[in-house]
Design a protein around this motif. Structure first.
Motif, PDB file in Angstrom:
ATOM      1  N   ASN A 132       7.707   2.496  -1.955  1.00  0.00           N
ATOM      2  CA  ASN A 132       8.659   2.090  -2.990  1.00  0.00           C
ATOM      3  C   ASN A 132       9.896   1.496  -2.336  1.00  0.00           C
ATOM      4  O   ASN A 132      10.296   0.379  -2.637  1.00  0.00           O
ATOM      5  CB  ASN A 132       9.025   3.288  -3.855  1.00  0.00           C
ATOM      6  CG  ASN A 132      10.053   2.943  -4.926  1.00  0.00           C
ATOM      7  OD1 ASN A 132       9.811   2.091  -5.770  1.00  0.00           O
ATOM      8  ND2 ASN A 132      11.197   3.598  -4.867  1.00  0.00           N
ATOM      9  N   TYR A 150       3.450   2.736  -4.238  1.00  0.00           N
ATOM     10  CA  TYR A 150       4.796   2.601  -4.781  1.00  0.00           C
ATOM     11  C   TYR A 150       5.350   3.898  -5.378  1.00  0.00           C
ATOM     12  O   TYR A 150       6.346   3.870  -6.110  1.00  0.00           O
ATOM     13  CB  TYR A 150       4.856   1.460  -5.812  1.00  0.00           C
ATOM     14  CG  TYR A 150       4.207   0.203  -5.314  1.00  0.00           C
ATOM     15  CD1 TYR A 150       4.617  -0.398  -4.126  1.00  0.00           C
ATOM     16  CD2 TYR A 150       3.134  -0.372  -6.001  1.00  0.00           C
ATOM     17  CE1 TYR A 150       3.989  -1.541  -3.633  1.00  0.00           C
ATOM     18  CE2 TYR A 150       2.501  -1.514  -5.511  1.00  0.00           C
ATOM     19  CZ  TYR A 150       2.930  -2.085  -4.341  1.00  0.00           C
ATOM     20  OH  TYR A 150       2.299  -3.212  -3.864  1.00  0.00           O
ATOM     21  N   LYS A 189      10.656  -0.897  -6.304  1.00  0.00           N
ATOM     22  CA  LYS A 189      10.107  -2.083  -5.654  1.00  0.00           C
ATOM     23  C   LYS A 189       9.717  -3.169  -6.658  1.00  0.00           C
ATOM     24  O   LYS A 189       9.956  -4.354  -6.443  1.00  0.00           O
ATOM     25  CB  LYS A 189       8.893  -1.704  -4.818  1.00  0.00           C
ATOM     26  CG  LYS A 189       8.243  -2.858  -4.064  1.00  0.00           C
ATOM     27  CD  LYS A 189       7.006  -2.391  -3.329  1.00  0.00           C
ATOM     28  CE  LYS A 189       6.331  -3.533  -2.611  1.00  0.00           C
ATOM     29  NZ  LYS A 189       7.024  -3.966  -1.412  1.00  0.00           N
ATOM     30  N   SER A 190       9.137  -2.766  -7.779  1.00  0.00           N
ATOM     31  CA  SER A 190       8.611  -3.735  -8.735  1.00  0.00           C
ATOM     32  C   SER A 190       9.685  -4.654  -9.302  1.00  0.00           C
ATOM     33  O   SER A 190       9.389  -5.735  -9.785  1.00  0.00           O
ATOM     34  CB  SER A 190       7.913  -2.996  -9.884  1.00  0.00           C
ATOM     35  OG  SER A 190       8.822  -2.115 -10.536  1.00  0.00           O
ATOM     36  N   TYR A 192       2.999  -0.501   0.742  1.00  0.00           N
ATOM     37  CA  TYR A 192       2.857   0.223  -0.522  1.00  0.00           C
ATOM     38  C   TYR A 192       3.990   1.204  -0.793  1.00  0.00           C
ATOM     39  O   TYR A 192       3.956   1.938  -1.782  1.00  0.00           O
ATOM     40  CB  TYR A 192       1.513   0.963  -0.552  1.00  0.00           C
ATOM     41  CG  TYR A 192       0.331   0.033  -0.747  1.00  0.00           C
ATOM     42  CD1 TYR A 192       0.095  -0.590  -1.968  1.00  0.00           C
ATOM     43  CD2 TYR A 192      -0.558  -0.222   0.300  1.00  0.00           C
ATOM     44  CE1 TYR A 192      -0.983  -1.438  -2.149  1.00  0.00           C
ATOM     45  CE2 TYR A 192      -1.642  -1.074   0.131  1.00  0.00           C
ATOM     46  CZ  TYR A 192      -1.847  -1.681  -1.095  1.00  0.00           C
ATOM     47  OH  TYR A 192      -2.916  -2.525  -1.282  1.00  0.00           O
TER      48      TYR A 192
END
Length: 365
Positions: free
Chosen positions: A267, A192, A326-327, A265
């Motif tokens: 971002n 990320y 992304k999170s 994985y």
């Protein structure tokens, strides 16, 4: 039913989207008891006559000697060979170098054609080539009994321009559920902490626009550009962005597991394709649980709906890079992942093709 698939360099996939599609479709059909033959280039790395119970028919392909002109000869050789066999249905994938020979297709076989994307719009082609490809598209409407559109946008286009009633069947993807970050080591990135794109380095894929936005963004995360760059446009891009050390031109990667891990994985995964139908790499990004930012066009928005970010210019790319992570966007990621499981999984796509074949077989010529 005896079904033949024409229009690819062959299977197992060693080239691109149509080859991957032919591989998955043929494999899925034979598992359902259908007799399938796939035409392969004579110089394809796989030289056996059978692959997973799929008959492989090798035909002479002089593309390595004559370039693009060789594709026309290869397609002619495949069509001439098909006249010697008793196929109930011939599935043609695309039209760029095959439909000029459409009048030679076996009259006893039912011809159904996947009309691909709007090839004649691609900016990489000169005006004379674009005019030829538009004519080849027209021929594809004349020398086929049935037509398949891989996106709603293509289906509407064919209906408006040619009054064709085509069946809509998109591409598919396999869900990716077991990520492993060990593949990231080779590319010197952390989960990320990088953004990326995967595409052929061609103008209509908006790579230059995306990279302009990357350069102008305040964030300087590593940006991976995955795709063969030993081309005229690829060399131009490498030269233009050589001073931006966080932009890494990786080249082509053909290991699907490595690609899936990189997508998973990332971002933000950028999808710049603006021409064509349902792009396989977009579905694979969705299946890999990537957060997607796509070029704003009907082909992409029909698939992604509200579950992605969109860009039309470099300024919008910069804004998205600076403000989104992304999170914070798991709702979009999970929605796209569920679309693969419920709509675009390969099992469903194969079933839709099988139903199409059964229907046209029952109708006959």
């Amino acid at each position: 039913m005896k079904i033949a698939i024409l229009g690819t360099r062959g299977i197992p996939n060693n080239y691109g989207g149509f080859e991957q599609f032919a591989e998955y479709l043929a494999d899925g059909l034979v598992q359902r008891g259908i007799e399938v033959s796939v035409y392969n280039s004579h110089n394809h790395p796989y030289q056996e006559k059978v692959w997973r119970d799929v008959e492989i028919i090798h035909c002479y392909d002089p593309e390595d000697k004559y370039g693009t002109a060789g594709q026309f000869i290869y397609d002619l050789n495949c069509i001439l060979d098909s006249r010697k066999r008793n196929f109930d249905i011939i599935l043609q994938l695309g039209y760029t170098s095959s439909t000029i020979w459409g009048w030679l297709l076996p009259s006893k076989s039912i011809i159904t054609t996947n009309m691909d994307g709007l090839e004649w719009i691609r900016s990489k082609y000169s005006k004379p080539v674009q005019r030829f490809l538009e004519f080849a598209e027209y021929l594809g409407t004349k020398f086929s009994d049935h037509w398949i559109s891989d996106s709603i946008g293509i289906q509407e286009y064919l209906n408006q321009k040619y009054k064709l009633d085509s069946v809509y069947i998109p591409y598919g993807a396999f869900v990716f559920e077991n990520p492993d970050d060990k593949d990231l080591v080779a590319y010197q990135v952390q989960p990320y902490q990088y953004d990326m794109l995967i595409a052929r380095l061609e103008p209509e894929n908006n790579i230059e626009t995306i990279l302009d936005g990357v350069v102008n963004a305040k964030t300087k995360r590593t940006f991976l550009v995955i795709g063969k760059h030993q081309t005229k446009f690829g060399e131009y891009l490498k030269s233009k962005f050589q001073s931006s050390e966080h932009i890494k031109f990786i080249g082509g990667i053909y290991d699907i597991n490595v690609l899936n891990n990189l997508r998973h994985y990332s971002n933000i995964y950028f999808h710049g394709h603006s021409v064509g139908g349902t792009n396989p790499s977009l579905l694979e990004a969705m299946a890999s649980s990537a957060l997607i930012c796509a070029n704003r066009n009907k082909f992409n928005s029909t698939i992604l709906e509200n579950d992605a970010f969109y860009f039309s210019n470099a300024k919008e790319v910069s804004f998205i890079l600076e403000t989104e992570e992304k999170s914070n966007q798991q709702v979009k990621v999970e929605a796209n992942f569920n679309k693969i499981k419920e709509i675009y999984t390969w099992n469903l796509i194969v079933e839709q093709y099988l139903n199409h074949f059964k229907q046209i077989y029952s109708i006959g010529k």
